[in-house]
Write a protein that holds these residues in place. Structure first.
Motif, PDB file in Angstrom:
ATOM      1  N   LYS B 128      62.875  99.570  67.449  1.00 28.05           N
ATOM      2  CA  LYS B 128      64.308  99.367  67.372  1.00 28.05           C
ATOM      3  C   LYS B 128      65.652 100.474  66.798  1.00 28.05           C
ATOM      4  CE  LYS B 128      64.478  95.496  64.944  1.00 28.05           C
ATOM      5  NZ  LYS B 128      64.770  94.294  64.553  1.00 28.05           N
ATOM      6  N   SER B 135      69.465  94.692  65.577  1.00 30.02           N
ATOM      7  CA  SER B 135      68.135  94.114  64.635  1.00 30.02           C
ATOM      8  C   SER B 135      68.100  92.059  65.649  1.00 30.02           C
ATOM      9  CB  SER B 135      68.469  93.758  63.075  1.00 30.02           C
ATOM     10  OG  SER B 135      67.955  95.293  63.178  1.00 30.02           O
ATOM     11  N   THR B 138      66.494  90.733  68.553  1.00 36.04           N
ATOM     12  CA  THR B 138      65.525  91.150  68.294  1.00 36.04           C
ATOM     13  C   THR B 138      64.705  89.482  67.585  1.00 36.04           C
ATOM     14  OG1 THR B 138      65.317  92.121  66.554  1.00 36.04           O
ATOM     15  CG2 THR B 138      64.462  93.113  68.626  1.00 36.04           C
ATOM     16  N   ASN B 154      67.492  95.192  76.007  1.00 33.54           N
ATOM     17  CA  ASN B 154      66.423  94.548  76.287  1.00 33.54           C
ATOM     18  C   ASN B 154      65.366  94.631  76.172  1.00 33.54           C
ATOM     19  OD1 ASN B 154      64.524  93.239  74.102  1.00 33.54           O
ATOM     20  ND2 ASN B 154      65.213  91.310  75.280  1.00 33.54           N
ATOM     21  N   PHE B 157      63.964  98.522  75.475  1.00 28.30           N
ATOM     22  CA  PHE B 157      63.461  98.214  73.715  1.00 28.30           C
ATOM     23  C   PHE B 157      61.892  97.698  74.258  1.00 28.30           C
ATOM     24  CE2 PHE B 157      61.794  94.774  70.686  1.00 28.30           C
ATOM     25  CZ  PHE B 157      61.776  95.534  69.749  1.00 28.30           C
TER      26      PHE B 157
END
Lengths: 482, 250
Positions: B128, B135, B138, B154, B157
C-alpha cells in the motif's frame, strides 16, 4: 456464450452432499401409519401427563378435518401420511450422565457432523442439544446453565420436570389449528428442545440444537419452545443434516418463541437437510412453522436463517409484535440448486405501538431450482407508528432456474411507514473473469461472489456458525458457476 | 518470455486479431498504440484468457508454456496480470479477503505455504505504501463505489501484491486526472525489475511520458503495422494515425 456459461455452471453446482452417511444404530420404531392409537402409544412411551395426551389428540382430530394447502409456489408430490414412521428412538435409552455412556456409533455420527458434543469442545462456548430421529440424545452443559437458573433440556424432559411452564406456553404461539403441518406436529411431535431464561438473565453461551434424521421412512417432528422472561437474552442456534436416501422424508417442525418485557431472542438456523440428488430424487421435505411473539414492551426477536438443504423448503419464521416498541427481524439466505424448491420468507404482524420490523432476504438460485420469497407485513388498526423495511434480493446462476418475490402488505393504520425494495441480478461473467484473472478458480470465484452477496445476513450469525455457513454455501453451489 | 506468433482471434465470427506477431523479453516495456477498434483490448483479453474471444489461429508461448492451453486462473498464477480497462465491482467482498485469497492461490500454485493473517497484512501494508493507495480503499468491497481513479489505483495495488512476470495495462490512463496518472505511473515504475515485463496499451503519449517504453507498436485492423522505439509515440502524438493508415492501405 450462454452454452459455455451453462456448462461451467453445471460443473460448479454439481457438488455432492457431504453429510449423506447413515449410522447403523439399533432403533426402536413404531409401525408405520398414523391413528389415535399411535398417538396414545407415543404419549405413553414418553410417560406424558394427561394434558399432553389431550393436547395431541385435540390436534390430531383437528388435523383430520384439514387439507394439505397448495398456495405455495411449490410442486409437492402427494405425501402418504400412512407410510411414515412417526416414532423412532435409538434403542439404548439415552439417559446418560457422561459422554462415555453414549453409543459409540452415535458419537461417531456426531463427530462426523462436527458437533462439539464433548465437554471440552463445549467449553468453546456452545451448549448442545442433539436430536437424532425422534429423541433428544444428549444435552450438554446443563449444570453450568442451571447455576444461572437457565433451563435447557429436551422437551420430553421439560414435560416431566416443568409441566407448568410447558402447559402455559406450548401451543401459545402456534396453536394446533394454525396450519396443516403444525397440527400434524402437535399430534405426533416426539422431541425437541426447551429453553427458559429467567428474569434479568443473559445466557452466557450460545445454545444449540442439532437435528438429524437417520432412520428410513421416518418423519421428524420436533418441537422447540423458547421462553425468555423479562430483561433476559438468549442466542439459539439450530443445525440440521440427514443421510442420502432415494425416498423423500418429511420434516415438519414447530418452533415457538415467547419474549417478555425487554427480552431479546436471537434464533439462527443453518439448514442443510439432504436436498436430493442431481436428478431431483430423494431429499427432505422441510415444512416448518416458526413463530415468535414479542409479548412484552421493548422486546425483540431476530430470526436468521441459512437454508441450503432440503428438496422442498416451506417456512416463514414470523414475529408477532404485540408489545409496544417491540422489534422483529428476519435475515434469510436461501440457496437452491439442481431441482430444489424453496418458498420461504416471513410474516411481521404489527399489533403494538411504535413497533418496528426489518426483513432482509437473499435468494440464490442455480441449476433448475425454483426460489421464492413470500412475505407478509401486517399493520393492525391499533399499531400506531409501525415501521417496516424489506429488502428482497435474488441472484441467479444460469438461466434454467427461477426466482420469485411475493410481498403482501395489509395496512390498517395510516401512520404506518412500510418500504419494500427488491432486486434481481445474475452473477456476472465479467465478475468471474476478473476473479479468474487474479488467480481464483471459477468455483472459488462463485463462492466468493455469493458470500459477498449474502454477507449482510451471514454477519448476523454467531462467529463459528458464520464460518460454517460460508463453507456450506460454497459446497451447495459446487458445480454451478457461470 | 512472451512470444506471440500469427495470432488470430474472433468474437461472434468477427475476426478482430488478424495475425499478431510480438516478442517480449524479460524487463522490457512495450507500448501498444492504435486507433479505436484496432484490437488493442482484444489482444489483452485474449492473452488473459477471456472466453468471449475465440482464438482460431496462432500460438502464444509464455515462459516456455503454451499460454492458450492454460485456464485463465492458471495464466494468472503463471505470472500474467491484466490491469483492466473497466475494473469490475464485487459487492460485499472485501479487498482484504479478495487479495488474500488471490495471493494464497498463487502461493499454492507455487507449492508454498499460504500466508498467515499477520504475514498477509504486513505484505499489504508494504505494498500500500509502495503504490500510495489509501488505507480505506482496501477496507472496502472490491471496486464497489470506487471512483474511476480509485479503481485504476486499485489495479496497480493488486499488481504490486501479485508481483507478476508480465503486466498488461489496458488503457490504465483512461479517465485519470493528472495526479492519479502520476500515482499510477509511479506505482508501475517502482515495480519495474529486470525480470518483469510490461505491456502498456494506450491511446495517448501522456502516459508514456511517465512510463517510458523500450518499444512502441502500432496496432491497426488486427495487425501490428509499425514498430519502433519510444520516439514513435511522439510522432503519433504529433501526426495522428492517418499517415499510418494511409501507409498501410497503400
Amino acid at each position: 456464450m450462454a452454452e459455455d456459461q451453462d456448462k461451467i455452471l453445471e460443473e460448479v453446482t454439481g457438488g455432492e452432499y457431504k453429510y449423506g452417511f447413515y449410522t447403523d444404530i439399533e432403533m426402536e420404531e413404531f409401525p408405520k401409519g398414523l391413528n389415535e392409537d399411535i398417538i396414545r402409544l407415543i404419549s405413553a412411551k414418553k410417560n406424558e401427563p394427561e394434558f399432553m395426551l389431550e393436547f395431541r389428540l385435540k390436534a390430531f382430530r383437528h388435523w383430520l378435518t384439514m387439507k394439505q394447502p397448495n398456495w405455495a409456489h411449490l410442486n409437492i408430490p402427494p405425501i402418504d401420511f400412512q407410510d411414515i414412521i412417526y416414532y423412532a428412538v435409538p434403542k439404548k435409552k439415552p439417559e446418560l450422565e457422561s459422554m462415555d455412556d453414549v453409543d459409540p456409533e452415535l458419537k461417531a455420527t456426531f463427530d462426523k457432523l462436527g458437533i462439539p458434543l464433548d465437554e471440552q469442545k463445549v467449553l468453546a462456548g456452545v451448549a448442545v442439544d442433539a436430536v437424532i430421529d425422534s429423541v433428544s440424545v444428549k444435552t450438554t452443559f446443563k449444570e453450568t446453565l442451571a447455576e444461572k437458573g437457565i433451563i435447557f433440556c429436551s422437551i420430553s424432559e421439560a414435560v416431566q420436570e416443568y409441566p407448568d411452564l410447558v402447559k402455559k406456553y406450548l401451543g401459545s404461539v402456534v396453536p394446533h389449528q394454525d396450519n396443516y403441518f403444525g397440527a400434524l406436529n402437535a399430534a405426533v411431535f416426539s422431541d425437541g428442545s426447551f429453553v427458559y431464561i429467567p428474569k434479568g438473565v443473559r445466557c452466557p453461551m450460545e445454545l444449540s440444537t442439532y437435528f438429524r434424521i437417520n432412520a428410513m421412512n421416518t418423519g421428524q417432528f420436533e418441537r422447540t419452545l423458547i421462553v425468555a422472561d423479562d430483561d433476559s437474552y438468549v442466542s439459539y442456534l439450530e443445525g440440521c443434516t440427514a443421510p442420502m436416501r432415494d425416498e423423500n422424508q418429511l420434516h415438519a417442525a414447530i418452533v415457538e418463541i415467547v419474549a417478555m418485557e425487554r427480552a431479546e431472542v436471537k434464533y439462527s438456523t443453518v439448514q442443510n437437510w439432504y436436498p436430493g440428488d442431481k436428478e431431483g430424487k430423494g431429499g427432505i421435505y422441510n415444512f416448518v412453522t416458526k413463530r415468535g411473539i414479542c409479548k412484552g414492551d421493548y422486546s425483540k426477536i431476530s430470526w436468521t436463517q441459512v437454508e441450503t438443504g432440503s428438496a422442498i423448503t416451506w417456512k416463514y419464521p414470523s414475529c408477532v409484535l404485540q408489545g409496544d416498541h417491540s422489534v422483529g427481524e428476519f435475515y434469510s439466505v436461501a440457496v437452491t440448486n439442481n431441482y430444489q424448491q424453496a418458498d420461504t420468507g416471513t410474516k411481521m404482524i404489527h399489533l403494538g405501538k411504535n413497533t418496528r420490523s426489518l426483513i432482509v432476504s437473499k435468494g440464490v438460485s442455480a441449476g433448475k431450482s425454483q426460489n421464492s420469497y413470500r412475505g407478509l407485513v401486517k399493520v393492525s388498526k391499533k399499531a400506531e407508528n409501525a415501521r417496516n423495511f424489506s429488502q428482497c434480493d435474488s441472484l441467479l446462476l444460469g438461466d434454467k432456474c427461477g426466482a420469485h418475490t411475493f410481498p403482501y402488505l395489509e395496512i390498517a393504520n395510516n401512520s404506518a411507514k412500510v418500504e419494500h425494495e427488491a432486486t434481481t441480478s445474475k452473477i456476472g461473467e465479467d465478475q468471474i473473469f476478473y476473479c479468474n484473472q487474479r488467480g481464483l478458480s471459477t468455483e472459488d470465484a462463485v463462492g466468493l461472489i455469493v458470500n459477498g452477496y449474502v454477507k449482510e445476513v451471514i454477519n448476523q450469525l454467531p462467529m463459528e456458525f458464520a464460518v460454517e455457513a460460508q463453507k456450506l454455501l460454497q459446497i451447495s453451489l459446487e458445480g454451478s458457476v457461470g | 518470455m512472451l512470444v506471440i506468433k500469427d495470432l488470430h482471434a474472433k468474437i461472434d465470427d468477427k475476426e478482430i486479431l488478424r495475425g499478431i506477431n510480438l516478442e517480449i523479453k524479460p524487463g522490457e516495456v512495450h507500448a501498444i498504440m492504435g486507433p479505436n477498434g484496432s484490437g488493442k483490448s482484444t489482444l489483452s483479453s485474449v492473452l488473459a484468457g477471456n472466453e468471449k474471444f475465440e482464438v482460431n489461429e496462432g500460438s502464444v508461448s509464455f515462459n516456455g508454456k503454451d499460454l492458450l492451453d492454460l485456464a485463465p486462473e492458471d495464466r494468472a498464477r503463471e505470472g500474467l496480470f491484466l490491469s483492466f480497462q473497466y475494473p469490475v465491482e464485487i459487492p460485499g467482498v472485501s479487498m482484504v479477503n479478495f487479495m488474500r485469497t488471490a495471493v494464497n492461490e498463487h502461493r499454492k500454485y507455487r507449492e508454498e505455504e499460504p500466508y498467515s493473517a499477520s504475514e498477509f497484512l504486513k505484505l499489504m501494508r508494504e505494498k500500500k505504501k509502495l503504490v500510495e493507495i489509501d488505507s480505506n480503499l482496501t477496507n472496502r468491497s472490491v471496486n464497489e463505489g470506487f471512483s474511476g481513479g480509485e479503481k485504476k489505483k486499485n489495479e496497480i495495488f493488486q499488481m504490486a501484491m501479485l508481483e507478476p512476470k508480465l503486466a498488461i495495462l489496458d488503457e490504465t490512463d483512461s479517465g485519470l486526472d493528472i495526479d492519479a496518472l502520476r500515482v499510477v505511473a509511479n506505482g508501475v515504475n517502482k515495480l519495474k525489475s529486470p525480470e518483469r515485463s510490461t505491456i502498456v496499451i494506450t491511446h495517448y503519449q501522456r502516459l508514456l511520458d511517465h512510463i517510458v517504453p523500450d518499444y512502441v507498436h502500432v496496432l491497426y485492423k488486427g495487425r501490428i503495422v509499425k514498430s519502433a522505439g519510444k520516439e514513435l509515440a511522439l510522432e503519433l502524438e504529433e501526426k495522428g494515425y492517418d499517415w499510418i493508415k494511409k501507409e498501410f492501405e497503400d
